[in-house]
Design an enzyme around this catalytic site. Structure first.
Site, PDB file in Angstrom:
ATOM      1  N   TYR A  50       0.821  -1.215   0.000  1.00 20.24           N
ATOM      2  CA  TYR A  50       0.000   0.000   0.000  1.00 20.24           C
ATOM      3  C   TYR A  50       0.857   1.268   0.000  1.00 20.24           C
ATOM      4  O   TYR A  50       0.386   2.338  -0.392  1.00 20.24           O
ATOM      5  CB  TYR A  50      -0.935   0.031   1.216  1.00 20.24           C
ATOM      6  CG  TYR A  50      -2.077  -0.963   1.152  1.00 20.24           C
ATOM      7  CD1 TYR A  50      -2.281  -1.771   0.036  1.00 20.24           C
ATOM      8  CD2 TYR A  50      -2.957  -1.095   2.218  1.00 20.24           C
ATOM      9  CE1 TYR A  50      -3.323  -2.673  -0.006  1.00 20.24           C
ATOM     10  CE2 TYR A  50      -4.006  -2.004   2.175  1.00 20.24           C
ATOM     11  CZ  TYR A  50      -4.183  -2.790   1.061  1.00 20.24           C
ATOM     12  OH  TYR A  50      -5.217  -3.686   1.034  1.00 20.24           O
ATOM     13  N   LYS A 106       2.869 -15.468   2.364  1.00 24.95           N
ATOM     14  CA  LYS A 106       2.786 -16.166   1.085  1.00 24.95           C
ATOM     15  C   LYS A 106       4.233 -16.467   0.704  1.00 24.95           C
ATOM     16  O   LYS A 106       4.716 -16.104  -0.375  1.00 24.95           O
ATOM     17  CB  LYS A 106       2.070 -15.258   0.060  1.00 24.95           C
ATOM     18  CG  LYS A 106       1.749 -15.930  -1.252  1.00 24.95           C
ATOM     19  CD  LYS A 106       0.609 -16.910  -1.171  1.00 24.95           C
ATOM     20  CE  LYS A 106       0.401 -17.589  -2.501  1.00 24.95           C
ATOM     21  NZ  LYS A 106      -0.517 -18.735  -2.459  1.00 24.95           N
ATOM     22  N   ASP A 119      -3.676 -17.901   1.436  1.00 26.33           N
ATOM     23  CA  ASP A 119      -4.830 -18.525   0.764  1.00 26.33           C
ATOM     24  C   ASP A 119      -5.454 -19.580   1.675  1.00 26.33           C
ATOM     25  O   ASP A 119      -6.676 -19.680   1.810  1.00 26.33           O
ATOM     26  CB  ASP A 119      -4.437 -19.108  -0.596  1.00 26.33           C
ATOM     27  CG  ASP A 119      -3.121 -19.861  -0.578  1.00 26.33           C
ATOM     28  OD1 ASP A 119      -2.350 -19.731   0.393  1.00 26.33           O
ATOM     29  OD2 ASP A 119      -2.855 -20.606  -1.535  1.00 26.33           O
ATOM     30  N   ASP A 143      -5.717  -6.500   5.728  1.00 25.04           N
ATOM     31  CA  ASP A 143      -6.884  -5.736   5.297  1.00 25.04           C
ATOM     32  C   ASP A 143      -8.005  -6.714   4.923  1.00 25.04           C
ATOM     33  O   ASP A 143      -9.159  -6.603   5.369  1.00 25.04           O
ATOM     34  CB  ASP A 143      -6.476  -4.884   4.085  1.00 25.04           C
ATOM     35  CG  ASP A 143      -7.533  -3.891   3.667  1.00 25.04           C
ATOM     36  OD1 ASP A 143      -8.569  -3.820   4.335  1.00 25.04           O
ATOM     37  OD2 ASP A 143      -7.319  -3.200   2.655  1.00 25.04           O
ATOM     38  N   ASP A 196     -11.377  -8.153   7.491  1.00 27.90           N
ATOM     39  CA  ASP A 196     -12.774  -7.967   7.065  1.00 27.90           C
ATOM     40  C   ASP A 196     -13.486  -9.315   6.978  1.00 27.90           C
ATOM     41  O   ASP A 196     -14.652  -9.434   7.367  1.00 27.90           O
ATOM     42  CB  ASP A 196     -12.838  -7.278   5.702  1.00 27.90           C
ATOM     43  CG  ASP A 196     -13.040  -5.782   5.835  1.00 27.90           C
ATOM     44  OD1 ASP A 196     -12.759  -5.244   6.921  1.00 27.90           O
ATOM     45  OD2 ASP A 196     -13.478  -5.146   4.859  1.00 27.90           O
TER      46      ASP A 196
END
Ligand code: NAD
Length: 354
Positions: free
Chosen positions: A138, A189, A221, A245, A249
């Protein structure tokens, strides 16, 4: 305990007012609380012409912790980007160097029916997601959209983490795991991305300082899948900005009730900004319908993480549990057989339960 109060926009002032009543009740019981109100977001734009004015900046720097309602509203959507309420939120997070975002996903047994998952999968769920907030793809440079050497347009972002950035978020996560059931799952990852292979290496190294904590690693994943398959296997999870992020959620929606979810963002000295995970809900603003519990639970997080008062935090959380057990519900969490109450009445009930 110097607390800056920023009600913000939409339902912000209504829900923050209820949290302030809880604070007032604690103060009259001897908690040394001092509060001062300020403006952020659209309310700040209305008064000062900018979403994070100098007066608010001074107020939050002088405070030990900040309680925020929410910012934003359709009336501000046409403003130039730098003047929009959300910019105020980004600015305050950056200005206070809040790099650790704590997002609990806790499902009260009484509300298990609100989840879209089977009650037996989610009842008793209690996960804490620790998300790094100031680094990763980001913010990484270089970034942009440009024409490449073949004359074709291409876009790129850069996933980067420095060692010190990973170490400090890892220490926060291990510290929280120590206060809970001493299990920490680091999400990466590492099979594909060097940045997160590095992340895994540093988190493992920090883990040597916390031998009591059982550290595990999971690919993102798989973590996304496990969160809906068997979420109760997790206690504390730590991950970078982009994975955090998305996963926070996902985890919050396991509970099915956005009006119940608090959050905290901390700096290196545990100074923090505490706010509900939801937005300013303009669709119900000004009607005394909003659920104030996420904000009241954010206040409980503040007492625990910024002021180290686990005892008082637990008292506030117990009051919330008591009110739910008594069957009181705002409209967003209402189920037949319960008593539907207003935002103010929910605040009354929590204060009475305290
Ligand atoms: P939202 O979270 O405000 O609302 C989504 C839905 O949930 C709405 O139907 C709303 O009525 C309901 N809801 C949210 N909080 C509730 C509560 N406490 N009690 C009862 N119902 C509640 O998200 P949105 O509609 O996408 O965004 C509305 C505004 O909020 C936008 O301007 C957005 O930019 C802003 N926003 C701010 C923050 C923040 O301040 N941290 C976060 C997200 C969105």
């Amino acid at each position: 305990m110097k607390i800056a109060i920023l009600p913000g926009d939409g339902i912000g002032p209504e829900i923050v007012a209820q949290a302030c009543r809880v604070l007032e009740a604690l103060r009259s019981d001897g908690l040394p609380v001092e509060t001062e109100h300020g403006v952020l977001g659209g309310a700040a734009y209305d008064r000062h012409g900018e979403p994070y004015p100098e007066a608010t900046r001074r107020l939050v720097h002088a405070a030990d912790a900040v309680l925020l309602g929410a910012v934003g509203g359709p009336q501000y959507d046409k403003l130039d980007r730098p003047l929009r309420p959300e910019r105020g939120l980004l600015a305050i997070r950056k200005d206070l160097n809040l790099f650790a975002n704590l997002r609990p996903a806790l499902l009260y047994p009484e509300l298990a029916g609100a989840s879209t998952l089977k009650p037996e999968v989610v009842a008793g769920l209690d996960i804490m997601i620790v998300r790094e907030l100031t680094g990763d793809i980001y913010f990484g440079q270089p970034r942009g959209i440009a024409v490449n050497e073949l004359g074709e347009r291409e876009a790129y972002n850069t996933m980067r983490y420095s060692e010190s950035e990973v170490r400090r978020i890892a220490r926060v996560a291990f510290g929280i795991a120590m206060k809970r059931s001493r299990r920490l799952c680091s999400v990466d990852k590492a099979n594909v991305l060097e940045t997160t292979e590095f992340w895994k290496e540093i988190v493992t190294d920090v883990g040597r300082e916390f031998p009591e904590v059982e550290l595990s690693h999971m690919y993102v994943d798989n973590a996304a899948m496990q969160l809906v398959r068997n979420p109760k296997q997790f206690d504390v999870m730590v991950t970078g900005n982009i994975f955090g992020d998305i996963l926070s959620d996902e985890a919050s929606m396991l509970t099915g009730s956005i009006g119940m979810l608090p959050s905290a963002s901390l700096d290196e000295n545990n100074k923090g900004l505490y706010e509900p995970s939801h937005g300013s809900a303009p669709d119900i603003a000004g009607r005394d319908l909003a659920n104030p519990l996420a904000t009241i639970l954010s206040l409980a997080m503040m007492l625990r993480y910024s002021f180290n008062r686990d005892d008082v935090a637990t008292r506030v959380e117990s009051a919330v549990k008591k009110v739910l057990a008594a069957g009181l519900r705002t409209a967003d969490i209402y189920q037949p057989g319960c008593e539907k109450v207003s935002c103010t009445a929910m605040g009354d009930a929590v204060v009475a339960a305290l």
